[in-house]
Motif scaffolding. Structure first.
Motif, PDB file in Angstrom:
ATOM      1  N   SER A 136       0.820  -1.210   0.000  1.00 20.03           N
ATOM      2  CA  SER A 136       0.000   0.000   0.000  1.00 20.03           C
ATOM      3  C   SER A 136       0.860   1.268   0.000  1.00 20.03           C
ATOM      4  O   SER A 136       1.975   1.282   0.527  1.00 20.03           O
ATOM      5  CB  SER A 136      -0.886   0.004   1.243  1.00 20.03           C
ATOM      6  OG  SER A 136      -1.704   1.144   1.234  1.00 20.03           O
ATOM      7  N   ARG A 163       1.443   2.136   7.698  1.00 22.10           N
ATOM      8  CA  ARG A 163       0.817   1.720   8.956  1.00 22.10           C
ATOM      9  C   ARG A 163       1.026   2.816   9.986  1.00 22.10           C
ATOM     10  O   ARG A 163       2.128   3.399  10.058  1.00 22.10           O
ATOM     11  CB  ARG A 163       1.475   0.419   9.448  1.00 22.10           C
ATOM     12  CG  ARG A 163       0.740  -0.239  10.602  1.00 22.10           C
ATOM     13  CD  ARG A 163      -0.502  -0.920  10.110  1.00 22.10           C
ATOM     14  NE  ARG A 163      -1.284  -1.572  11.143  1.00 22.10           N
ATOM     15  CZ  ARG A 163      -2.535  -1.195  11.457  1.00 22.10           C
ATOM     16  NH1 ARG A 163      -3.118  -0.169  10.877  1.00 22.10           N
ATOM     17  NH2 ARG A 163      -3.207  -1.874  12.357  1.00 22.10           N
ATOM     18  N   ASN A 174      -8.051   2.476  14.727  1.00 21.01           N
ATOM     19  CA  ASN A 174      -6.896   2.086  13.916  1.00 21.01           C
ATOM     20  C   ASN A 174      -7.323   1.533  12.551  1.00 21.01           C
ATOM     21  O   ASN A 174      -6.524   1.493  11.616  1.00 21.01           O
ATOM     22  CB  ASN A 174      -6.077   0.996  14.622  1.00 21.01           C
ATOM     23  CG  ASN A 174      -5.216   1.570  15.732  1.00 21.01           C
ATOM     24  OD1 ASN A 174      -5.094   2.785  15.848  1.00 21.01           O
ATOM     25  ND2 ASN A 174      -4.633   0.707  16.534  1.00 21.01           N
ATOM     26  N   TYR A 175      -8.562   1.081  12.469  1.00 21.15           N
ATOM     27  CA  TYR A 175      -9.018   0.444  11.232  1.00 21.15           C
ATOM     28  C   TYR A 175      -9.340   1.462  10.139  1.00 21.15           C
ATOM     29  O   TYR A 175      -9.561   1.090   8.991  1.00 21.15           O
ATOM     30  CB  TYR A 175     -10.169  -0.527  11.536  1.00 21.15           C
ATOM     31  CG  TYR A 175      -9.589  -1.741  12.248  1.00 21.15           C
ATOM     32  CD1 TYR A 175      -9.322  -2.913  11.563  1.00 21.15           C
ATOM     33  CD2 TYR A 175      -9.200  -1.667  13.586  1.00 21.15           C
ATOM     34  CE1 TYR A 175      -8.719  -3.996  12.188  1.00 21.15           C
ATOM     35  CE2 TYR A 175      -8.589  -2.737  14.227  1.00 21.15           C
ATOM     36  CZ  TYR A 175      -8.358  -3.893  13.516  1.00 21.15           C
ATOM     37  OH  TYR A 175      -7.734  -4.954  14.132  1.00 21.15           O
ATOM     38  N   ASN A 203      -7.032   3.426   9.144  1.00 19.23           N
ATOM     39  CA  ASN A 203      -5.774   3.274   8.415  1.00 19.23           C
ATOM     40  C   ASN A 203      -5.843   2.052   7.471  1.00 19.23           C
ATOM     41  O   ASN A 203      -5.553   2.142   6.263  1.00 19.23           O
ATOM     42  CB  ASN A 203      -4.653   3.123   9.457  1.00 19.23           C
ATOM     43  CG  ASN A 203      -3.277   2.911   8.878  1.00 19.23           C
ATOM     44  OD1 ASN A 203      -2.550   2.041   9.329  1.00 19.23           O
ATOM     45  ND2 ASN A 203      -2.885   3.693   7.887  1.00 19.23           N
ATOM     46  N   GLY A 204      -6.270   0.930   8.013  1.00 17.99           N
ATOM     47  CA  GLY A 204      -6.381  -0.289   7.204  1.00 17.99           C
ATOM     48  C   GLY A 204      -7.423  -0.172   6.115  1.00 17.99           C
ATOM     49  O   GLY A 204      -7.273  -0.718   5.012  1.00 17.99           O
ATOM     50  N   ARG A 205      -8.477   0.579   6.411  1.00 16.10           N
ATOM     51  CA  ARG A 205      -9.563   0.749   5.446  1.00 16.10           C
ATOM     52  C   ARG A 205      -9.085   1.531   4.210  1.00 16.10           C
ATOM     53  O   ARG A 205      -9.410   1.185   3.074  1.00 16.10           O
ATOM     54  CB  ARG A 205     -10.706   1.488   6.159  1.00 16.10           C
ATOM     55  CG  ARG A 205     -11.969   1.620   5.373  1.00 16.10           C
ATOM     56  CD  ARG A 205     -13.094   2.171   6.242  1.00 16.10           C
ATOM     57  NE  ARG A 205     -14.273   2.365   5.406  1.00 16.10           N
ATOM     58  CZ  ARG A 205     -14.517   3.458   4.714  1.00 16.10           C
ATOM     59  NH1 ARG A 205     -13.680   4.483   4.785  1.00 16.10           N
ATOM     60  NH2 ARG A 205     -15.585   3.548   3.959  1.00 16.10           N
ATOM     61  N   LEU A 263      -7.029  -0.813   2.203  1.00 15.43           N
ATOM     62  CA  LEU A 263      -7.845  -1.837   1.534  1.00 15.43           C
ATOM     63  C   LEU A 263      -8.567  -1.263   0.312  1.00 15.43           C
ATOM     64  O   LEU A 263      -8.588  -1.879  -0.761  1.00 15.43           O
ATOM     65  CB  LEU A 263      -8.864  -2.424   2.527  1.00 15.43           C
ATOM     66  CG  LEU A 263      -9.847  -3.442   1.952  1.00 15.43           C
ATOM     67  CD1 LEU A 263      -9.114  -4.615   1.296  1.00 15.43           C
ATOM     68  CD2 LEU A 263     -10.777  -3.969   3.039  1.00 15.43           C
ATOM     69  N   TRP A 270      -5.922  -7.739  -1.078  1.00 15.50           N
ATOM     70  CA  TRP A 270      -5.575  -7.236   0.250  1.00 15.50           C
ATOM     71  C   TRP A 270      -4.278  -6.439   0.198  1.00 15.50           C
ATOM     72  O   TRP A 270      -3.349  -6.818  -0.523  1.00 15.50           O
ATOM     73  CB  TRP A 270      -5.386  -8.396   1.238  1.00 15.50           C
ATOM     74  CG  TRP A 270      -6.615  -9.205   1.459  1.00 15.50           C
ATOM     75  CD1 TRP A 270      -6.851 -10.474   1.007  1.00 15.50           C
ATOM     76  CD2 TRP A 270      -7.789  -8.808   2.178  1.00 15.50           C
ATOM     77  NE1 TRP A 270      -8.092 -10.889   1.402  1.00 15.50           N
ATOM     78  CE2 TRP A 270      -8.696  -9.895   2.117  1.00 15.50           C
ATOM     79  CE3 TRP A 270      -8.163  -7.652   2.856  1.00 15.50           C
ATOM     80  CZ2 TRP A 270      -9.943  -9.839   2.727  1.00 15.50           C
ATOM     81  CZ3 TRP A 270      -9.419  -7.609   3.445  1.00 15.50           C
ATOM     82  CH2 TRP A 270     -10.279  -8.693   3.379  1.00 15.50           C
ATOM     83  N   MET A 274       0.865  -3.248   4.421  1.00 16.82           N
ATOM     84  CA  MET A 274       1.323  -1.885   4.715  1.00 16.82           C
ATOM     85  C   MET A 274       2.772  -1.879   5.200  1.00 16.82           C
ATOM     86  O   MET A 274       3.210  -2.816   5.883  1.00 16.82           O
ATOM     87  CB  MET A 274       0.411  -1.251   5.763  1.00 16.82           C
ATOM     88  CG  MET A 274      -0.919  -0.816   5.171  1.00 16.82           C
ATOM     89  SD  MET A 274      -2.030  -0.148   6.426  1.00 16.82           S
ATOM     90  CE  MET A 274      -2.589  -1.642   7.182  1.00 16.82           C
ATOM     91  N   PRO A 330      -4.407  -5.198   6.872  1.00 13.94           N
ATOM     92  CA  PRO A 330      -5.383  -4.489   7.703  1.00 13.94           C
ATOM     93  C   PRO A 330      -6.056  -5.382   8.746  1.00 13.94           C
ATOM     94  O   PRO A 330      -6.691  -4.883   9.661  1.00 13.94           O
ATOM     95  CB  PRO A 330      -6.413  -3.974   6.689  1.00 13.94           C
ATOM     96  CG  PRO A 330      -6.231  -4.806   5.474  1.00 13.94           C
ATOM     97  CD  PRO A 330      -4.821  -5.297   5.466  1.00 13.94           C
TER      98      PRO A 330
END
Ligand SMILES: Cc1ncc(COP(=O)(O)O)c(C=O)c1O
Length: 331
Positions: free
Chosen positions: A163, A167, A182-183, A185-187, A190, A200, A203, A214
């Motif tokens: 990505s 992170r 924190n999700y 960031n992962g979202r 994604l 997927w 990071m 994520p």
């Protein structure tokens, strides 16, 4: 070799929801069972409750004998819930032992005889208007659950992409805390991966070394050695990662825990994700480069199979990781 971009997404299920599972009858909320459809909060409570909430995701597998649910590493997950709450300075008024009982109550009340995902979580209750941390902040705890469909027995694999979103560093919003915020960031990572035709993201951390996906940690294989980033690299302290490393050690597979460069992903013989939701998920391409021959490699398969036997109660040696709930006699 460039992976075929038209290969589609078959077999990339994230193993979090059984589409035919429906809603449960009961959840546990701050001290007792509550009918699932009656568990409400005021709309004005949503914002701050989400910003500060911490949670866990754990699974109860139907044992191979069909007679028991086996909750996998329940106490380790509950310990991590308390650890996340401590980092975020939320005071959970229920001990890990009380929440252990609550999880078993929820599973029994819903009469599950299938694989179940369990989500215990804690959030500041009430409406927060002016301060983010008002005095006397009360905390609500919920234990929710729903059926999921395991992908462990499937010949699946996913396409990963590194990505452009980094992170979040430990010094900003520690990934060690399993906090809903924190999700975000992962979202972002994604959505970028999906828009670019991958499944997927992986990071990098603030040092531009590999961190995690994520919702899962990552490992790669080079020349018969499994390599995975250290827990100080911007990672959740993953229970599946710990399980996989234990299973690998027991199979005498050499493991290196160290910083991982992005370019090592491109020359890896095998790559796999490790997480409660995705279980052991082989990566068949990274940034469009086929990993190995594009099918799950021998060490990925070894970990996947050992994990599958373990969670279904088919292997001995780690009874301490399984909390058994006998199903009522369904005759
Ligand atoms: C960000 C993140 N990393 C790693 C993991 C894997 O952790 P575990 O194996 O404990 O489920 C998860 C899943 O919970 C996660 O959300």
């Amino acid at each position: 070799m460039i992976d075929d971009q038209r290969a589609g997404r078959a077999g990339t299920v994230d193993s979090l929801v059984d589409p035919d599972g429906g809603d449960p009858d009961w959840l546990w909320r701050s001290g007792g069972l509550v009918p699932w459809h009656e568990a409400r909060v005021h709309v004005n409570a949503v914002g701050h409750a989400s910003v500060a909430a911490v949670f866990e995701g754990l699974k109860a597998y139907l044992a191979a004998d069909g007679e028991r649910l086996l909750v996998f590493r329940l106490d380790d997950h509950l310990r991590r819930l308390h650890q996340s709450a401590r980092i975020c300075r939320i005071e959970i008024p229920w001990t890990a032992e009380e929440l252990h009982t609550a999880v078993l109550e929820v599973l029994a009340a819903n009469g599950y005889a299938c694989d179940v995902y369990v989500r215990p979580w804690a959030y500041p209750a009430g409406i927060i208007r002016e301060q983010m941390v008002p005095a006397g902040l009360r905390c609500d705890v919920v234990v929710d659950s729903w059926p999921f469909r395991s992908g462990l027995a499937d010949e699946r694999g996913c396409r990963a992409a590194v990505s452009s979103w980094l992170r979040v560093p430990d010094a900003s919003a520690p990934p060690r805390a399993k906090a809903f915020s924190n999700y975000h960031n992962g979202r972002l990572a994604l959505m970028e991966a999906r828009e670019n035709g991958h499944d997927w993201p992986i990071m990098l951390n603030e040092r531009l070394k590999v961190s995690e996906g994520p919702a899962a940690c990552v490992a790669l294989v080079r020349d018969g050695r499994v390599i995975t980033p250290a827990l100080t690299g911007g990672l959740l302290e993953s229970i599946t990662r710990d399980t996989a490393l234990t299973l690998l050690a027991e199979a005498d597979v050499p493991v290196e825990v160290r910083e991982v460069d992005r370019s090592e992903l491109y020359v890896a013989d095998e790559i796999f994700f490790m997480g409660t939701a995705w279980e052991i998920l082989p990566v068949r391409a990274v940034d469009g480069l086929t990993v190995g021959d594009g099918t799950p490699g021998p060490l990925t398969t070894l970990v996947r199979d050992a994990y599958m036997r373990l969670v279904r109660g088919e292997s001995t040696g780690h009874d301490e990781w399984l909390t058994e709930l006998r199903l009522p006699d369904r005759a």
